[in-house]
Design a protein around this motif. Structure first.
Motif, PDB file in Angstrom:
ATOM      1  N   LYS A   1      23.847  41.004  39.216  1.00  0.00           N
ATOM      2  CA  LYS A   1      24.389  39.855  39.932  1.00  0.00           C
ATOM      3  C   LYS A   1      23.409  39.401  41.005  1.00  0.00           C
ATOM      4  O   LYS A   1      23.501  39.788  42.165  1.00  0.00           O
ATOM      5  CB  LYS A   1      25.741  40.199  40.564  1.00  0.00           C
TER       6      LYS A   1
ATOM      7  N   SER B   1      23.192  36.777  42.536  1.00  0.00           N
ATOM      8  CA  SER B   1      23.807  36.025  43.625  1.00  0.00           C
ATOM      9  C   SER B   1      24.245  36.951  44.748  1.00  0.00           C
ATOM     10  O   SER B   1      24.323  36.552  45.894  1.00  0.00           O
ATOM     11  CB  SER B   1      25.006  35.225  43.105  1.00  0.00           C
TER      12      SER B   1
ATOM     13  N   TRP C   1      31.517  32.037  25.832  1.00  0.00           N
ATOM     14  CA  TRP C   1      30.756  31.626  27.014  1.00  0.00           C
ATOM     15  C   TRP C   1      30.805  30.119  27.202  1.00  0.00           C
ATOM     16  O   TRP C   1      30.937  29.629  28.326  1.00  0.00           O
ATOM     17  CB  TRP C   1      29.306  32.079  26.874  1.00  0.00           C
TER      18      TRP C   1
ATOM     19  N   TYR D   1      32.065  28.278  30.456  1.00  0.00           N
ATOM     20  CA  TYR D   1      31.067  27.486  31.175  1.00  0.00           C
ATOM     21  C   TYR D   1      31.551  26.047  31.340  1.00  0.00           C
ATOM     22  O   TYR D   1      31.347  25.429  32.393  1.00  0.00           O
ATOM     23  CB  TYR D   1      29.755  27.524  30.403  1.00  0.00           C
TER      24      TYR D   1
ATOM     25  N   SER E   1      34.027  25.906  34.091  1.00  0.00           N
ATOM     26  CA  SER E   1      33.416  26.103  35.403  1.00  0.00           C
ATOM     27  C   SER E   1      32.550  24.938  35.841  1.00  0.00           C
ATOM     28  O   SER E   1      32.537  24.585  37.027  1.00  0.00           O
ATOM     29  CB  SER E   1      32.585  27.388  35.391  1.00  0.00           C
TER      30      SER E   1
ATOM     31  N   TRP F   1      24.003  31.690  33.939  1.00  0.00           N
ATOM     32  CA  TRP F   1      25.422  31.707  34.351  1.00  0.00           C
ATOM     33  C   TRP F   1      26.197  32.743  33.533  1.00  0.00           C
ATOM     34  O   TRP F   1      27.019  33.492  34.083  1.00  0.00           O
ATOM     35  CB  TRP F   1      26.032  30.317  34.147  1.00  0.00           C
ATOM     36  N   SER F   2      25.928  32.804  32.254  1.00  0.00           N
ATOM     37  CA  SER F   2      26.646  33.735  31.385  1.00  0.00           C
ATOM     38  C   SER F   2      26.322  35.181  31.727  1.00  0.00           C
ATOM     39  O   SER F   2      27.204  36.048  31.707  1.00  0.00           O
ATOM     40  CB  SER F   2      26.292  33.451  29.916  1.00  0.00           C
TER      41      SER F   2
ATOM     42  N   LEU G   1      25.619  36.298  34.640  1.00  0.00           N
ATOM     43  CA  LEU G   1      26.244  36.613  35.925  1.00  0.00           C
ATOM     44  C   LEU G   1      27.763  36.586  35.880  1.00  0.00           C
ATOM     45  O   LEU G   1      28.414  37.230  36.694  1.00  0.00           O
ATOM     46  CB  LEU G   1      25.760  35.626  36.995  1.00  0.00           C
ATOM     47  N   ASN G   2      28.345  35.851  34.952  1.00  0.00           N
ATOM     48  CA  ASN G   2      29.795  35.659  34.944  1.00  0.00           C
ATOM     49  C   ASN G   2      30.486  36.068  33.655  1.00  0.00           C
ATOM     50  O   ASN G   2      31.724  36.018  33.585  1.00  0.00           O
ATOM     51  CB  ASN G   2      30.113  34.174  35.207  1.00  0.00           C
ATOM     52  N   GLY G   3      29.718  36.461  32.648  1.00  0.00           N
ATOM     53  CA  GLY G   3      30.318  36.613  31.328  1.00  0.00           C
ATOM     54  C   GLY G   3      30.548  38.017  30.823  1.00  0.00           C
ATOM     55  O   GLY G   3      30.795  38.210  29.627  1.00  0.00           O
TER      56      GLY G   3
END
Length: 407
Positions: A37, A39, A92, A96, A99, A355-356, A358-360
């Motif tokens: 991550k 972020s 995803w 996505y 989001s 993005w995927s 980090l979030n998937g």
């Protein structure tokens, strides 16, 4: 629609240096517990590498400051290739879109088709279950990185034999797919299945008719357990199968053909097993265990590979040692241009994958895939930093700006 950065800007050497330093440092610190991550930018053991982590943070903030002043333009994302990876890309893409509002259109034309389309610049990314060689990447001007790990399941359609009840070895499986074992009650299969009432029926073999990374990994496995297979066929995306075999296009085509054909056997990406309610066979692994395909078995194979120990993703994951390892495990990859002729299109694709990553994670698991080890994910981010536009600007770093800025 997804908003991407305007990349028609002059090359900025300092930006490139800072971006590359950030990627290099992220890769170096994975063994200190650096989480994917980006972020968060927080190591699991912050006391161990505070100076390095501060340097990463500073480098990325510099990138964000530079990119934040760039203009924007709307972009959609297009991709094509691996049918094995289609379930995770679909999941995803839906998340996505919720989001960001961006639309991801993915065409599961098979790994060979995906490579062809990205070479011809028809899509924003290609997808393949076979990582192109360094020579192929250099000659085609491409960059590759993995996105997830899955497995290949031998599946069958026998009326009185339940899911997981049938046992097979690699040697027997290779002989079935060479056409040498042609009946379900053959002595070689009977010996592996004491007490199982195998029918006196012909085995109807279903195979992929299109260029397939699944076929490559399946045949790579068969070549490791059968010298005869290796000499006759080797590992390829397309095989000249024995006469009488049934060809089907894509993983969906294989699943449907199996459902419609009693007495059949096939190989398929594990993500389709639950979706179509298919019966899987147990396989004898490198340790001599009979195990069923599962996420935990794919993880066991992954743990005994260079992917986990060094972050390298060049080797295949078939026939790995270790208790509980599934013998036909495989990675799936993305391929993008190293020098983007359409920077907006390429950046949109890269941001989707960042993005995927980090979030998937939850979606990866829900689709029976395994997330990348931290070392490999760091290597994937580093590969992304090498993507440039025609002016030499390293456009892959724009996605890190978005991650830091939450945009």
């Amino acid at each position: 629609m997804f908003v991407a950065r305007n990349l028609n800007a002059p090359s900025m050497p300092a930006w490139h240096s800072t971006a590359q330093d950030a990627a290099d440092l992220a890769l170096e610190t994975t063994h200190f517990g650096f989480r994917k991550k980006l972020s968060g930018l927080t190591p699991r053991h912050p006391q161990r590498k505070p100076n390095v982590m501060n340097r990463i943070f500073f480098a990325l903030v510099c990138i964000f400051s530079t990119l934040g002043s760039m203009g924007a333009m709307a972009q959609s994302i297009t991709g094509a290739g691996s049918s094995a990876a289609a379930p995770i890309y679909r999941s995803w893409a839906k998340a996505y879109n919720r989001s960001t509002g961006a639309v991801v259109e993915y065409d599961p034309v098979g790994s060979s088709g995906g490579i062809k389309k990205i070479r011809q610049n028809e899509v924003g990314f290609g997808a393949s279950d076979v990582a192109p060689s360094t020579k192929e990447l250099t000659e085609s001007g491409l960059v590759t990185f993995p996105v997830a790990i899955t497995g290949i399941s031998p599946v069958f359609h026998l009326a009185k034999i339940a899911d997981g009840q049938l046992r097979l070895s690699g040697e027997v499986l290779s002989r079935i797919f060479m056409g040498e074992i042609s009946r379900w009650n053959a002595p070689e299969i009977t010996a592996l299945n004491p007490g199982v009432a195998l029918p006196n029926e012909a085995i109807k073999v279903i195979v992929r008719s299109d260029g397939s990374g699944t076929t490559y990994n399946f045949t790579d496995y068969l070549g490791k357990v059968s010298a005869k297979w290796k000499n006759a066929y080797g590992a390829k995306t397309s095989i000249q199968w024995p006469e009488g075999f049934m060809g089907a296009k894509g993983s969906d085509g294989v699943a449907k053909a199996l459902q419609e054909t009693p007495g059949s056997i096939a190989y398929i990406d594990h993500g389709y097993v639950k979706e179509y309610g298919l019966a899987t066979a147990q396989m004898k692994n490198a340790e001599g265990e009979f195990i069923r395909p599962s996420v935990s078995a794919f993880k066991a194979a992954l743990a005994n590979s260079e992917w986990a120990t060094s972050g390298s993703f060049s080797e295949t994951l078939t026939q790995k040692p270790g208790k509980g390892s599934w013998p036909i495990t495989m990675g799936t990859f993305v391929v993008v241009p190293k020098v983007a002729s359409n920077p907006g299109q390429t950046l949109a694709a890269l941001k989707f994958f960042a993005w995927s990553f980090l979030n998937g994670d939850t979606l990866v698991q829900e689709n029976n895939f395994v997330r990348l080890p931290d070392r490999v994910q760091a290597a994937a981010f580093k590969a992304i930093t090498s993507v440039k536009d025609k002016s030499g600007a390293p456009i892959g770093m724009a996605l890190i700006s978005s991650l830091l800025g939450g945009k």
